[in-house]
Motif scaffolding. Sequence first.
Motif, PDB file in Angstrom:
ATOM      1  N   TRP A  79       5.062   4.783 -15.037  1.00  0.00           N
ATOM      2  CA  TRP A  79       3.648   5.236 -14.679  1.00  0.00           C
ATOM      3  C   TRP A  79       2.742   4.292 -14.283  1.00  0.00           C
ATOM      4  N   ILE A  80       2.677   3.152 -15.071  1.00  0.00           N
ATOM      5  CA  ILE A  80       0.919   2.561 -15.671  1.00  0.00           C
ATOM      6  C   ILE A  80       0.958   1.338 -15.207  1.00  0.00           C
ATOM      7  N   ALA A  81       2.734   1.121 -14.768  1.00  0.00           N
ATOM      8  CA  ALA A  81       2.728  -0.503 -13.780  1.00  0.00           C
ATOM      9  C   ALA A  81       2.621  -0.259 -12.292  1.00  0.00           C
ATOM     10  N   TYR A  82       3.051   1.241 -12.065  1.00  0.00           N
ATOM     11  CA  TYR A  82       3.055   1.623 -10.616  1.00  0.00           C
ATOM     12  C   TYR A  82       1.207   1.781 -10.102  1.00  0.00           C
ATOM     13  N   LEU A  83       0.630   2.534 -11.142  1.00  0.00           N
ATOM     14  CA  LEU A  83      -1.044   2.363 -10.936  1.00  0.00           C
ATOM     15  C   LEU A  83      -1.588   0.782 -10.930  1.00  0.00           C
ATOM     16  N   LEU A  84      -0.744  -0.596 -11.108  1.00  0.00           N
ATOM     17  CA  LEU A  84      -1.254  -1.290 -11.585  1.00  0.00           C
ATOM     18  C   LEU A  84      -0.767  -2.180 -10.110  1.00  0.00           C
ATOM     19  N   VAL A  85       0.802  -1.815  -9.519  1.00  0.00           N
ATOM     20  CA  VAL A  85       0.955  -2.296  -8.101  1.00  0.00           C
ATOM     21  C   VAL A  85       0.055  -1.878  -6.728  1.00  0.00           C
ATOM     22  N   ARG A  86      -0.469  -0.447  -7.350  1.00  0.00           N
ATOM     23  CA  ARG A  86      -1.113   0.172  -6.264  1.00  0.00           C
ATOM     24  C   ARG A  86      -2.722  -0.015  -5.971  1.00  0.00           C
ATOM     25  N   ASN A  87      -3.148  -0.434  -7.704  1.00  0.00           N
ATOM     26  CA  ASN A  87      -4.124  -1.322  -7.265  1.00  0.00           C
ATOM     27  C   ASN A  87      -4.234  -2.567  -7.235  1.00  0.00           C
ATOM     28  N   LEU A  88      -3.653  -3.168  -7.128  1.00  0.00           N
ATOM     29  CA  LEU A  88      -3.698  -4.839  -6.646  1.00  0.00           C
ATOM     30  C   LEU A  88      -3.303  -4.708  -5.100  1.00  0.00           C
ATOM     31  N   ILE A  89      -2.290  -3.808  -4.531  1.00  0.00           N
ATOM     32  CA  ILE A  89      -2.480  -3.932  -3.137  1.00  0.00           C
ATOM     33  C   ILE A  89      -3.682  -3.382  -2.914  1.00  0.00           C
ATOM     34  N   LEU A  90      -4.583  -2.271  -2.744  1.00  0.00           N
ATOM     35  CA  LEU A  90      -4.902  -1.266  -2.299  1.00  0.00           C
ATOM     36  C   LEU A  90      -6.279  -3.234  -2.255  1.00  0.00           C
ATOM     37  N   ALA A  91      -6.687  -4.122  -3.707  1.00  0.00           N
ATOM     38  CA  ALA A  91      -7.695  -5.358  -3.867  1.00  0.00           C
ATOM     39  C   ALA A  91      -7.091  -6.196  -2.345  1.00  0.00           C
ATOM     40  N   VAL A  92      -6.161  -6.196  -2.401  1.00  0.00           N
ATOM     41  CA  VAL A  92      -5.585  -7.053  -1.352  1.00  0.00           C
ATOM     42  C   VAL A  92      -6.013  -6.426   0.146  1.00  0.00           C
ATOM     43  N   LEU A  93      -5.640  -5.368  -0.329  1.00  0.00           N
ATOM     44  CA  LEU A  93      -5.440  -4.995   2.000  1.00  0.00           C
ATOM     45  C   LEU A  93      -7.823  -5.155   1.721  1.00  0.00           C
ATOM     46  N   VAL A  94      -8.037  -5.071   0.606  1.00  0.00           N
ATOM     47  CA  VAL A  94      -9.995  -4.936   1.282  1.00  0.00           C
ATOM     48  C   VAL A  94     -10.416  -5.893   1.030  1.00  0.00           C
ATOM     49  N   TYR A  95      -9.855  -6.647  -0.258  1.00  0.00           N
ATOM     50  CA  TYR A  95     -10.477  -7.623  -0.002  1.00  0.00           C
ATOM     51  C   TYR A  95     -10.180  -8.830   0.958  1.00  0.00           C
ATOM     52  N   GLY A  96      -9.067  -8.568   1.189  1.00  0.00           N
ATOM     53  CA  GLY A  96      -8.438  -9.171   2.056  1.00  0.00           C
ATOM     54  C   GLY A  96      -8.710  -9.822   3.786  1.00  0.00           C
ATOM     55  N   ALA A  97      -9.210  -8.058   3.396  1.00  0.00           N
ATOM     56  CA  ALA A  97      -9.378  -7.333   5.233  1.00  0.00           C
ATOM     57  C   ALA A  97     -10.657  -7.984   5.578  1.00  0.00           C
ATOM     58  N   TRP A  98     -12.134  -8.050   4.954  1.00  0.00           N
ATOM     59  CA  TRP A  98     -13.193  -8.067   4.499  1.00  0.00           C
ATOM     60  C   TRP A  98     -12.714 -10.003   4.819  1.00  0.00           C
ATOM     61  N   HIS A  99     -12.366 -10.269   4.001  1.00  0.00           N
ATOM     62  CA  HIS A  99     -12.185 -12.472   4.055  1.00  0.00           C
ATOM     63  C   HIS A  99     -11.043 -12.971   5.222  1.00  0.00           C
ATOM     64  N   LEU A 100     -10.721 -12.617   5.452  1.00  0.00           N
ATOM     65  CA  LEU A 100      -9.670 -12.684   6.842  1.00  0.00           C
ATOM     66  C   LEU A 100     -10.468 -12.761   7.863  1.00  0.00           C
ATOM     67  N   TRP A 101     -11.606 -11.646   7.962  1.00  0.00           N
ATOM     68  CA  TRP A 101     -12.595 -11.363   9.318  1.00  0.00           C
ATOM     69  C   TRP A 101     -13.723 -12.067   9.782  1.00  0.00           C
ATOM     70  N   LEU A 102     -14.206 -11.978   8.365  1.00  0.00           N
ATOM     71  CA  LEU A 102     -15.223 -13.281   8.598  1.00  0.00           C
ATOM     72  C   LEU A 102     -14.785 -15.097   8.198  1.00  0.00           C
ATOM     73  N   TYR A 103     -14.467 -14.802   7.273  1.00  0.00           N
ATOM     74  CA  TYR A 103     -14.083 -16.453   6.786  1.00  0.00           C
ATOM     75  C   TYR A 103     -13.073 -17.036   6.770  1.00  0.00           C
ATOM     76  N   SER A 104     -11.815 -16.684   7.613  1.00  0.00           N
ATOM     77  CA  SER A 104     -10.463 -17.611   7.630  1.00  0.00           C
ATOM     78  C   SER A 104     -10.978 -17.133   9.539  1.00  0.00           C
ATOM     79  N   TRP A 105     -10.647 -16.200   9.630  1.00  0.00           N
ATOM     80  CA  TRP A 105     -10.731 -16.455  11.735  1.00  0.00           C
ATOM     81  C   TRP A 105     -12.056 -16.820  11.967  1.00  0.00           C
ATOM     82  N   LYS A 106     -12.888 -15.932  10.920  1.00  0.00           N
ATOM     83  CA  LYS A 106     -14.872 -16.313  11.238  1.00  0.00           C
ATOM     84  C   LYS A 106     -14.288 -16.119  12.944  1.00  0.00           C
ATOM     85  N   ARG A 107     -14.757 -14.350  12.946  1.00  0.00           N
ATOM     86  CA  ARG A 107     -14.937 -13.520  14.300  1.00  0.00           C
ATOM     87  C   ARG A 107     -15.754 -13.971  15.084  1.00  0.00           C
TER      88      ARG A 107
END
Length: 330
Positions: A79-107
């Motif tokens: 269950w500890i590994a499960y939480l770590l993977v959950r939080n890694l996915i959450l971080a990639v989704l949130v930080y990645g979304a902001w970065h893609l929109w504003l910095y990679s795609w430069k919308r």
Amino acid sequence: MDDKDYGQEDARGHWAPDRPISYGPAFDWPPDPKRLVKWLFGFPGYFLPWNVFYAAMALVLWTWFSPGLETTKTLAPGWIAYLLVRNLILAVLVYGAWHLWLYSWKRQGTQFKYNRQFPKEKAPGFLFGNQTYDNMFHTLASGVPIWTAYEVLLLWAYANGWAPVVTFAESPVWFVAVFFLVPLIHEVGFYFCHRLLHFSPLYEIAHKLHHRNINPGPWSGLSMHPIEHLIYFSTILLFFLIPSHPVHMINLASRLGVSPAQGHTGFDRVVLGEEASFEASYYAHYLHHKYFEVNYADGMVPLDRWFGSFHDGTPEAHEAMKARRQRRST
């Protein structure tokens, strides 16, 4: 939507909003009930959009993506590994979304960007010679594991009676109230942890790494030295004292984990159309990265004003900051 209607550029081409930074009316004296109600229930306001968003995210994480207390009573790798993977996915989704929109795609290009320059692809002062890759490494290799470790500790403590637990059935008013105390706990805890990190030895050992991001992007938010991560997430330990439910702890932990993306976008607003936009960043925190010694927190509690470190973005506040520097140097 033209950012020139909302602010202006200085001689170096840096954009700043016309509106001075201000706190909400929660601590105004004398109180202004009409303004307070409008701030509490308006949009944007205290509840909407972000505090309700983070509370809803915590409910989703606890209900569908967290092990129950019967599982967390015993520390186990699964269950500890499960939480770590959950939080890694959450971080990639949130930080990645902001970065893609504003910095990679430069919308929206540089519209509403405080520093019109984008981070350079080749930056020798950063790991891998790249600011974004450096920030991603520190976020995912140190930030998310330490965030997860605090969650694991508290879930184990709740399950074993070491942290006081309340349920909605037992105390519905307090259960709901804690959701809306979490932003205050977050802000006050962050302020004092942040001031500690600017204490000279800790700054040189740890916090200096975060402040290399003079022109921050979303991934800069949680890019910290492991010592800073330990201090930054330590506010979660208050739930050893505050009667709460695991969902409240997850509310605070996930806010600490992903809200820095929003606070470090480097953009004042995200533009969605000709007339549609929403606030994307905290100008107060951008000024902290620019000047280092102001705005250690931002939000509704006027801690910087009370402790003399507030900069509201106006020329008068800038002169006051320079005067404080001069007094220290003499």
